[in-house]
Design a protein around this motif. Sequence first.
Motif, PDB file in Angstrom:
ATOM      1  N   LYS A   1       0.815  -1.217   0.000  1.00  0.00           N
ATOM      2  CA  LYS A   1       0.000   0.000   0.000  1.00  0.00           C
ATOM      3  C   LYS A   1       0.849   1.269   0.000  1.00  0.00           C
ATOM      4  CE  LYS A   1      -4.464  -1.449   1.823  1.00  0.00           C
ATOM      5  NZ  LYS A   1      -5.498  -1.223   2.861  1.00  0.00           N
ATOM      6  N   ASN A   2       2.062   1.168   0.522  1.00  0.00           N
ATOM      7  CA  ASN A   2       2.935   2.355   0.541  1.00  0.00           C
ATOM      8  C   ASN A   2       3.278   2.842  -0.863  1.00  0.00           C
ATOM      9  OD1 ASN A   2       4.490  -0.146   0.366  1.00  0.00           O
ATOM     10  ND2 ASN A   2       6.303   1.142   0.444  1.00  0.00           N
ATOM     11  N   GLN A   3       3.171   1.951  -1.847  1.00  0.00           N
ATOM     12  CA  GLN A   3       3.464   2.343  -3.227  1.00  0.00           C
ATOM     13  C   GLN A   3       2.330   3.164  -3.850  1.00  0.00           C
ATOM     14  OE1 GLN A   3       4.723  -0.824  -5.835  1.00  0.00           O
ATOM     15  NE2 GLN A   3       5.886  -1.864  -4.223  1.00  0.00           N
ATOM     16  N   PHE A   4       1.186   3.186  -3.192  1.00  0.00           N
ATOM     17  CA  PHE A   4       0.015   3.844  -3.765  1.00  0.00           C
ATOM     18  C   PHE A   4      -0.413   5.072  -2.959  1.00  0.00           C
ATOM     19  CE2 PHE A   4      -0.112  -0.742  -4.607  1.00  0.00           C
ATOM     20  CZ  PHE A   4       0.100  -0.698  -5.975  1.00  0.00           C
ATOM     21  N   VAL A   5       0.519   5.591  -2.187  1.00  0.00           N
ATOM     22  CA  VAL A   5       0.264   6.793  -1.402  1.00  0.00           C
ATOM     23  C   VAL A   5       0.583   8.024  -2.248  1.00  0.00           C
ATOM     24  CG1 VAL A   5       0.937   8.151   0.613  1.00  0.00           C
ATOM     25  CG2 VAL A   5       0.705   5.661   0.802  1.00  0.00           C
ATOM     26  N   VAL A   6      -0.391   8.900  -2.385  1.00  0.00           N
ATOM     27  CA  VAL A   6      -0.183  10.167  -3.088  1.00  0.00           C
ATOM     28  C   VAL A   6       0.063  11.228  -2.024  1.00  0.00           C
ATOM     29  CG1 VAL A   6      -1.199  11.890  -4.621  1.00  0.00           C
ATOM     30  CG2 VAL A   6      -1.708   9.462  -4.955  1.00  0.00           C
ATOM     31  N   PRO A   7       1.232  11.873  -2.041  1.00  0.00           N
ATOM     32  CA  PRO A   7       1.545  12.848  -0.990  1.00  0.00           C
ATOM     33  C   PRO A   7       0.628  14.063  -1.038  1.00  0.00           C
ATOM     34  CG  PRO A   7       3.158  12.978  -2.760  1.00  0.00           C
ATOM     35  CD  PRO A   7       2.316  11.770  -3.045  1.00  0.00           C
ATOM     36  N   ALA A   8       0.594  14.800   0.062  1.00  0.00           N
ATOM     37  CA  ALA A   8      -0.177  16.042   0.112  1.00  0.00           C
ATOM     38  C   ALA A   8       0.310  16.973  -0.993  1.00  0.00           C
ATOM     39  CB  ALA A   8      -0.013  16.697   1.475  1.00  0.00           C
ATOM     40  N   GLN A   9      -0.622  17.704  -1.582  1.00  0.00           N
ATOM     41  CA  GLN A   9      -0.281  18.612  -2.673  1.00  0.00           C
ATOM     42  C   GLN A   9      -0.970  19.959  -2.473  1.00  0.00           C
ATOM     43  OE1 GLN A   9      -0.287  16.853  -6.781  1.00  0.00           O
ATOM     44  NE2 GLN A   9      -1.246  15.113  -5.765  1.00  0.00           N
TER      45      GLN A   9
ATOM     46  N   PRO B   1       3.599  18.398  -5.004  1.00  0.00           N
ATOM     47  CA  PRO B   1       3.943  18.035  -3.623  1.00  0.00           C
ATOM     48  C   PRO B   1       5.078  18.931  -3.139  1.00  0.00           C
ATOM     49  CG  PRO B   1       4.958  16.512  -5.142  1.00  0.00           C
ATOM     50  CD  PRO B   1       4.127  17.439  -5.981  1.00  0.00           C
ATOM     51  N   LYS B   2       5.275  18.983  -1.846  1.00  0.00           N
ATOM     52  CA  LYS B   2       6.298  19.864  -1.284  1.00  0.00           C
ATOM     53  C   LYS B   2       7.681  19.564  -1.835  1.00  0.00           C
ATOM     54  CE  LYS B   2       6.187  20.955   3.139  1.00  0.00           C
ATOM     55  NZ  LYS B   2       6.373  20.938   4.619  1.00  0.00           N
ATOM     56  N   THR B   3       7.998  18.276  -1.997  1.00  0.00           N
ATOM     57  CA  THR B   3       9.341  17.882  -2.419  1.00  0.00           C
ATOM     58  C   THR B   3       9.657  18.255  -3.857  1.00  0.00           C
ATOM     59  OG1 THR B   3       8.480  15.673  -2.944  1.00  0.00           O
ATOM     60  CG2 THR B   3       9.500  15.978  -0.782  1.00  0.00           C
ATOM     61  N   GLN B   4       8.654  18.651  -4.633  1.00  0.00           N
ATOM     62  CA  GLN B   4       8.899  19.014  -6.023  1.00  0.00           C
ATOM     63  C   GLN B   4       9.569  20.379  -6.136  1.00  0.00           C
ATOM     64  OE1 GLN B   4       5.620  18.283  -8.789  1.00  0.00           O
ATOM     65  NE2 GLN B   4       6.131  20.153  -9.905  1.00  0.00           N
ATOM     66  N   MET B   5       9.386  21.193  -5.126  1.00  0.00           N
ATOM     67  CA  MET B   5       9.942  22.544  -5.137  1.00  0.00           C
ATOM     68  C   MET B   5      11.191  22.636  -4.272  1.00  0.00           C
ATOM     69  SD  MET B   5       7.964  24.061  -7.183  1.00  0.00           S
ATOM     70  CE  MET B   5       6.319  24.054  -7.881  1.00  0.00           C
ATOM     71  N   VAL B   6      11.962  23.717  -4.471  1.00  0.00           N
ATOM     72  CA  VAL B   6      13.103  23.949  -3.584  1.00  0.00           C
ATOM     73  C   VAL B   6      12.553  24.125  -2.171  1.00  0.00           C
ATOM     74  CG1 VAL B   6      14.562  24.937  -5.380  1.00  0.00           C
ATOM     75  CG2 VAL B   6      13.056  26.437  -4.071  1.00  0.00           C
ATOM     76  N   PRO B   7      13.321  23.745  -1.120  1.00  0.00           N
ATOM     77  CA  PRO B   7      12.794  23.727   0.248  1.00  0.00           C
ATOM     78  C   PRO B   7      12.117  25.021   0.701  1.00  0.00           C
ATOM     79  CG  PRO B   7      14.908  22.625   0.167  1.00  0.00           C
ATOM     80  CD  PRO B   7      14.688  23.208  -1.196  1.00  0.00           C
TER      81      PRO B   7
ATOM     82  N   SER C   1      -5.614  22.945  -1.836  1.00  0.00           N
ATOM     83  CA  SER C   1      -4.740  21.918  -1.256  1.00  0.00           C
ATOM     84  C   SER C   1      -5.448  20.575  -1.223  1.00  0.00           C
ATOM     85  CB  SER C   1      -4.312  22.312   0.158  1.00  0.00           C
ATOM     86  OG  SER C   1      -5.439  22.531   0.988  1.00  0.00           O
ATOM     87  N   LYS C   2      -4.642  19.508  -1.227  1.00  0.00           N
ATOM     88  CA  LYS C   2      -5.143  18.139  -1.111  1.00  0.00           C
ATOM     89  C   LYS C   2      -4.339  17.423  -0.043  1.00  0.00           C
ATOM     90  CE  LYS C   2      -6.118  17.551  -6.089  1.00  0.00           C
ATOM     91  NZ  LYS C   2      -5.715  16.783  -7.303  1.00  0.00           N
ATOM     92  N   ALA C   3      -5.031  16.722   0.849  1.00  0.00           N
ATOM     93  CA  ALA C   3      -4.341  15.950   1.875  1.00  0.00           C
ATOM     94  C   ALA C   3      -3.737  14.696   1.250  1.00  0.00           C
ATOM     95  CB  ALA C   3      -5.318  15.563   2.977  1.00  0.00           C
ATOM     96  N   GLN C   4      -2.767  14.132   1.949  1.00  0.00           N
ATOM     97  CA  GLN C   4      -2.193  12.859   1.501  1.00  0.00           C
ATOM     98  C   GLN C   4      -3.296  11.809   1.435  1.00  0.00           C
ATOM     99  OE1 GLN C   4       1.643  11.289   3.155  1.00  0.00           O
ATOM    100  NE2 GLN C   4       0.362   9.655   3.944  1.00  0.00           N
ATOM    101  N   GLN C   5      -3.236  10.967   0.419  1.00  0.00           N
ATOM    102  CA  GLN C   5      -4.245   9.921   0.292  1.00  0.00           C
ATOM    103  C   GLN C   5      -3.627   8.648  -0.262  1.00  0.00           C
ATOM    104  OE1 GLN C   5      -7.039  10.197  -3.038  1.00  0.00           O
ATOM    105  NE2 GLN C   5      -5.936  11.982  -3.819  1.00  0.00           N
ATOM    106  N   THR C   6      -4.270   7.538   0.037  1.00  0.00           N
ATOM    107  CA  THR C   6      -3.882   6.248  -0.534  1.00  0.00           C
ATOM    108  C   THR C   6      -4.886   5.898  -1.613  1.00  0.00           C
ATOM    109  OG1 THR C   6      -2.922   5.504   1.565  1.00  0.00           O
ATOM    110  CG2 THR C   6      -3.443   3.808  -0.073  1.00  0.00           C
ATOM    111  N   LEU C   7      -4.401   5.675  -2.826  1.00  0.00           N
ATOM    112  CA  LEU C   7      -5.292   5.348  -3.934  1.00  0.00           C
ATOM    113  C   LEU C   7      -6.012   4.035  -3.652  1.00  0.00           C
ATOM    114  CD1 LEU C   7      -2.960   6.223  -6.947  1.00  0.00           C
ATOM    115  CD2 LEU C   7      -4.799   7.613  -5.981  1.00  0.00           C
ATOM    116  N   THR C   8      -7.276   3.959  -3.998  1.00  0.00           N
ATOM    117  CA  THR C   8      -8.051   2.742  -3.769  1.00  0.00           C
ATOM    118  C   THR C   8      -7.604   1.646  -4.732  1.00  0.00           C
ATOM    119  OG1 THR C   8      -9.779   3.351  -5.339  1.00  0.00           O
ATOM    120  CG2 THR C   8     -10.042   4.118  -3.061  1.00  0.00           C
ATOM    121  N   PHE C   9      -7.892   0.416  -4.371  1.00  0.00           N
ATOM    122  CA  PHE C   9      -7.529  -0.724  -5.218  1.00  0.00           C
ATOM    123  C   PHE C   9      -8.161  -0.608  -6.603  1.00  0.00           C
ATOM    124  CE2 PHE C   9      -8.741  -5.028  -6.760  1.00  0.00           C
ATOM    125  CZ  PHE C   9      -7.468  -5.455  -7.104  1.00  0.00           C
TER     126      PHE C   9
END
Length: 263
Positions: free
Chosen positions: A115-123, A180-186, A219-227
Amino acid sequence: MKKSLIAMLALAGALNAAPVAVVNGESIDDAIFGPNPAELKQMPADARKRLIDSAIDRKLVLMEAKKEKVENSKEYKTLAQLAEENVLIQLWEKKQFDAIKISDAEAQNFYNQNKNQFVVPAQVRAKHILVQSKAEADAIIKELSALKGEALSAKFSEIAAAKSIDKGSAAAGGELGWFPKTQMVPAFGDAAFALKNGEMTKKAVQSQFGYHIIYKQDSKAQQTLTFDRVKDNIIGNLKAQKLQGDLAKKVENLRKNAKIEYK
């Protein structure tokens, strides 16, 4: 094997090609632009035309090569034979791929264990104005600080289009889309995520690119994509993984049953 597998999957798109231009009576199909030709229709009109024009130029050169009988050369015949063999291999591999069956239960099991592979980070969705000096950034913030809501958003876009040195986003009123936060400079990511929806930074944010004024739109909260959303991708990936093992075994058996002489 991986390269030929990719080519094999791309080949499936080529079988459903649609024409995008006709040159001297010969059609140019959208399949030449990659495995997802439908994306061509979603491109901006000018970018789409540039791609098609490039394909037209290629077609004209190809016609000239045929006119000069390049296909009669020894080099062409050697390369053409290799190309024909590659297509045969790709079609054979596609046949093996299509024959593999992955059940919904297998896919569900993979999903449950990964399931960790299907987590979409907060954006966040934001736009920015980038200028070279802090003084200019402070002046823009002062000009915008009295505005709220739609008035702030509209004026922000107007100034971004006129003054931002990030010409790519300036053309869209400073729009950066979702990220997501990591896409931009800190510094930029931290500032954008700290804002509330509809809020602008009260101080300029400095980065190696200059000074940013950021307006957070949504904004979008972190979510896990459904099966159900990822099932088809999981099945495709599991089939591709199984194909690699199956092909290795098939080739091993072919070698065992073949008469091979090293010269």
